[in-house]
Design a protein around this motif. Structure first.
Motif, PDB file in Angstrom:
ATOM      1  N   UNK A  81       0.947  -1.123  -0.075  1.00  0.00           N
ATOM      2  CA  UNK A  81      -0.251  -0.037   0.059  1.00  0.00           C
ATOM      3  C   UNK A  81       1.067   1.026  -0.066  1.00  0.00           C
ATOM      4  N   UNK A  82       0.420   2.234  -0.671  1.00  0.00           N
ATOM      5  CA  UNK A  82       1.295   3.440  -1.002  1.00  0.00           C
ATOM      6  C   UNK A  82       0.324   4.664  -0.862  1.00  0.00           C
ATOM      7  N   UNK A  83       0.858   5.796  -0.482  1.00  0.00           N
ATOM      8  CA  UNK A  83       0.081   7.051  -0.973  1.00  0.00           C
ATOM      9  C   UNK A  83       0.392   7.389  -2.561  1.00  0.00           C
ATOM     10  N   UNK A  84      -0.789   7.794  -3.197  1.00  0.00           N
ATOM     11  CA  UNK A  84      -0.815   7.910  -4.663  1.00  0.00           C
ATOM     12  C   UNK A  84      -0.157   9.164  -4.826  1.00  0.00           C
ATOM     13  N   UNK A  85       1.026   8.838  -5.796  1.00  0.00           N
ATOM     14  CA  UNK A  85       1.829  10.079  -6.280  1.00  0.00           C
ATOM     15  C   UNK A  85       2.326   9.630  -7.582  1.00  0.00           C
ATOM     16  N   UNK A  86       3.000  10.451  -8.182  1.00  0.00           N
ATOM     17  CA  UNK A  86       3.961   9.997  -9.413  1.00  0.00           C
ATOM     18  C   UNK A  86       4.813   8.942  -9.395  1.00  0.00           C
ATOM     19  N   UNK A  89       1.950   5.727  -8.975  1.00  0.00           N
ATOM     20  CA  UNK A  89       0.828   5.415  -9.838  1.00  0.00           C
ATOM     21  C   UNK A  89       1.514   4.461 -11.063  1.00  0.00           C
ATOM     22  N   UNK A  90       0.752   3.599 -11.318  1.00  0.00           N
ATOM     23  CA  UNK A  90       0.888   2.946 -12.642  1.00  0.00           C
ATOM     24  C   UNK A  90      -0.281   3.054 -13.662  1.00  0.00           C
ATOM     25  N   UNK A  91      -0.101   2.848 -14.901  1.00  0.00           N
ATOM     26  CA  UNK A  91      -1.283   3.025 -15.857  1.00  0.00           C
ATOM     27  C   UNK A  91      -1.225   4.271 -16.404  1.00  0.00           C
ATOM     28  N   UNK A  92      -1.866   4.413 -17.505  1.00  0.00           N
ATOM     29  CA  UNK A  92      -1.827   5.656 -18.413  1.00  0.00           C
ATOM     30  C   UNK A  92      -3.094   6.594 -17.924  1.00  0.00           C
ATOM     31  N   UNK A 122      -4.629  19.130 -11.210  1.00  0.00           N
ATOM     32  CA  UNK A 122      -4.616  19.677  -9.849  1.00  0.00           C
ATOM     33  C   UNK A 122      -3.730  19.070  -9.122  1.00  0.00           C
ATOM     34  N   UNK A 123      -2.463  18.544  -9.406  1.00  0.00           N
ATOM     35  CA  UNK A 123      -1.672  17.891  -8.545  1.00  0.00           C
ATOM     36  C   UNK A 123      -1.965  16.522  -7.870  1.00  0.00           C
ATOM     37  N   UNK A 124      -3.007  15.942  -8.487  1.00  0.00           N
ATOM     38  CA  UNK A 124      -3.524  14.641  -7.857  1.00  0.00           C
ATOM     39  C   UNK A 124      -4.023  13.826  -8.968  1.00  0.00           C
ATOM     40  N   UNK A 125      -4.615  12.501  -8.792  1.00  0.00           N
ATOM     41  CA  UNK A 125      -4.955  11.522  -9.578  1.00  0.00           C
ATOM     42  C   UNK A 125      -6.447  11.290  -9.326  1.00  0.00           C
ATOM     43  N   UNK A 126      -7.276  11.115 -10.479  1.00  0.00           N
ATOM     44  CA  UNK A 126      -8.662  11.200 -10.250  1.00  0.00           C
ATOM     45  C   UNK A 126      -9.328   9.901 -11.214  1.00  0.00           C
ATOM     46  N   UNK A 127     -10.456   9.521 -10.566  1.00  0.00           N
ATOM     47  CA  UNK A 127     -11.371   8.603 -11.138  1.00  0.00           C
ATOM     48  C   UNK A 127     -12.619   8.860 -11.528  1.00  0.00           C
ATOM     49  N   UNK A 128     -13.154   9.079 -12.770  1.00  0.00           N
ATOM     50  CA  UNK A 128     -14.403   9.452 -12.880  1.00  0.00           C
ATOM     51  C   UNK A 128     -15.248   8.492 -13.557  1.00  0.00           C
ATOM     52  N   UNK A 129     -16.305   8.284 -13.154  1.00  0.00           N
ATOM     53  CA  UNK A 129     -17.369   7.496 -13.943  1.00  0.00           C
ATOM     54  C   UNK A 129     -18.507   8.367 -14.519  1.00  0.00           C
ATOM     55  N   UNK A 149      -1.728  -2.943  -3.407  1.00  0.00           N
ATOM     56  CA  UNK A 149      -1.253  -3.692  -4.432  1.00  0.00           C
ATOM     57  C   UNK A 149       0.034  -3.232  -4.834  1.00  0.00           C
ATOM     58  N   UNK A 150       0.836  -4.102  -5.148  1.00  0.00           N
ATOM     59  CA  UNK A 150       2.488  -3.504  -5.196  1.00  0.00           C
ATOM     60  C   UNK A 150       2.732  -3.276  -6.740  1.00  0.00           C
ATOM     61  N   UNK A 151       1.803  -3.683  -7.516  1.00  0.00           N
ATOM     62  CA  UNK A 151       1.992  -3.456  -9.161  1.00  0.00           C
ATOM     63  C   UNK A 151       2.243  -4.544  -9.515  1.00  0.00           C
ATOM     64  N   UNK A 152       2.983  -5.627  -8.946  1.00  0.00           N
ATOM     65  CA  UNK A 152       3.321  -7.022  -9.504  1.00  0.00           C
ATOM     66  C   UNK A 152       2.188  -7.439 -10.512  1.00  0.00           C
ATOM     67  N   UNK A 153       0.991  -7.437  -9.868  1.00  0.00           N
ATOM     68  CA  UNK A 153      -0.094  -7.934 -10.856  1.00  0.00           C
ATOM     69  C   UNK A 153      -1.211  -6.907 -10.983  1.00  0.00           C
ATOM     70  N   UNK A 154      -1.122  -5.900 -10.367  1.00  0.00           N
ATOM     71  CA  UNK A 154      -1.787  -4.862 -10.450  1.00  0.00           C
ATOM     72  C   UNK A 154      -2.092  -3.855  -9.235  1.00  0.00           C
ATOM     73  N   UNK A 155      -3.113  -2.744  -9.410  1.00  0.00           N
ATOM     74  CA  UNK A 155      -3.516  -1.958  -8.250  1.00  0.00           C
ATOM     75  C   UNK A 155      -4.885  -1.545  -8.047  1.00  0.00           C
ATOM     76  N   UNK A 156      -5.318  -1.421  -6.902  1.00  0.00           N
ATOM     77  CA  UNK A 156      -6.623  -1.079  -6.556  1.00  0.00           C
ATOM     78  C   UNK A 156      -6.690   0.340  -5.933  1.00  0.00           C
TER      79      UNK A 156
END
Length: 418
Positions: A81-86, A89-92, A122-129, A149-156
């Motif tokens: 587990x990690x704080x979300x930052x540059x 984060x994985x993924x485009x 705005x300096x962060x990462x966002x998820x929109x539906x 999730x460490x990113x070995x398989x993925x992240x939630x």
């Protein structure tokens, strides 16, 4: 009869001898059992209580333990587990590759359209539906605050709403470098209300203070969070240990810190089993109560699994290992026999060198066919990859399912022989 010729004093003496022998035998059997607790296994729980006040974080360990600490920073455990930052984060999040279309909202159908968009702003990462019909659309956006999730398989991804913690509906999957519905979410829905309870965090964080004794609460002291599986997960809170080191009062036997290498075999395995022994169990104590070196059975009661003949591979590595002949016939085998917890995991085949410390490669039946090169990969035949029923995502009608290494070491007849 012979017994009638014994005096009362002799009978008492023989009875006492029998009781003494029975005690010694019982003690020996108990000491060899998985439930045995030795004196060195029992930490001082007044020092290692789960109040969070004595946790210091991994950075505080590095000044004295650089070799182990710097290597451990790159392990999947540390990054679970990690704080979300540059840096985490994985993924485009770039236009053109940051949208997942579940159902096209342009065309009017019985069901509303739905797509997700991942954005950096705005300096962060966002998820929109975004959902609806045609131009009549509704949207909801939440900031990604934490990663599991460490990113070995993925992240939630998780987000805070005040002091409450929730899971986001979109996850990243490394296989195919794709966005997917978070495992377990209903395909075609945009659910932002799945709570994160303490039991989830116990295996994805070192500590966080719940604001309620309710085991399904999702209300926490946000400032108390220590992300990842940190050094203190296995060694106990480090504040007293560091204070002794700085004051010069530390001794060669430092009672202010735990050393799992000195635990009995079964307590070492228990430490790993906290998170690697499946979810079929009932908690007997609040999350983050477990003290390394104590019997795990003091904190969890096993529940009979519906798949007892074939346990699921997710999070059940210890239970599967304990079924293995390698483990059952050894007096010393633990998880650390193969895994160096302070170092990043090696490629699976590389662990064949651990197999060959006990087994001769010539004794393998497949050696007759492929010869000495069999030494390069014992793992794929004897610890095969298997799909889990726990981490499954249904995304736009497509199933994504995690595969994991089965730790029940045996001969798998369907395994691929190189």
């Amino acid at each position: 009869m012979f017994g009638s010729k014994l005096t009362s004093r002799t009978r008492i003496f023989l009875l006492l001898c029998f009781v003494a022998l029975l005690y010694v035998a019982t003690k020996a059997v108990w000491a060899a059992s998985p439930h045995a607790v030795t004196q060195t296994d029992i930490p001082n729980e007044t020092k290692y209580g789960a109040d969070g006040s004595k946790y210091v974080g991994d950075a505080a360990c590095l000044s004295c333990h650089q070799k182990q600490g710097l290597s451990y920073l790159h392990t999947a455990h540390h990054l679970t587990s990690q704080v979300a930052n540059k840096d985490s984060m994985l993924g485009s999040f770039q236009d053109g590759s940051n949208v997942l279309m579940i159902a096209d909202p342009v065309h009017a159908t019985a069901q509303p359209g739905l797509f997700f968009k991942m954005e950096k702003k705005d300096g962060g990462y966002y998820e929109t539906a975004v959902t609806g019909w045609g131009t009549d659309l509704q949207s909801r956006t939440e900031k990604i605050d934490l990663i599991t999730g460490s990113g070995v398989r993925g992240m939630t991804y998780l987000y805070w709403q005040g002091d409450r913690l929730f899971e986001l509906p979109m996850s990243y999957w490394k296989d195919g470098h794709q966005w997917i519905n978070s495992p377990g979410y209903e395909d075609g829905s945009a659910n932002f209300s799945r709570p994160i309870n303490p039991g989830c965090l116990e295996c994805h964080a070192t500590y966080i203070k719940p604001l309620s004794s309710d085991p399904v609460t999702n209300s926490y002291d946000r400032d108390s969070l220590i992300t990842g599986t940190a050094c203190e997960t296995c060694h106990g809170p480090g504040a007293d240990h560091i204070a002794k080191q700085k004051s010069g009062t530390a001794t060669s036997v430092d009672q202010a810190i735990l050393n799992p290498a000195k635990f009995s075999r079964y307590r070492q395995v228990d430490l790993c089993a906290l998170c690697h022994n499946g979810i079929q169990r009932e908690a007997l104590a609040p999350a983050f109560s477990y003290v390394p070196g104590r019997p795990l059975s003091d904190y969890f009661r096993p529940i009979a699994s519906e798949a007892a003949d074939h346990p699921d591979v997710h999070g059940n590595q210890v239970g599967l290992l304990e079924r293995s002949r390698c483990y059952r016939e050894s007096q010393t085998m633990t998880c650390s026999t193969c895994h160096d917890v302070h170092a990043p995991e090696r490629a699976a085949a590389a662990y064949s060198d651990r197999c060959l410390t006990c087994h001769k490669w010539q004794s393998c039946g497949a050696a007759k066919t492929i010869g000495e090169k069999i030494k390069a990969n014992c793992i794929d035949c004897h610890m095969s990859l298997e799909a889990t029923n726990v981490i499954v995502s249904e995304t736009a009608g497509k199933e994504v399912r995690a595969t994991m290494r089965n730790h029940w070491i045996k001969i798998y007849t369907t395994a691929h022989v190189p």
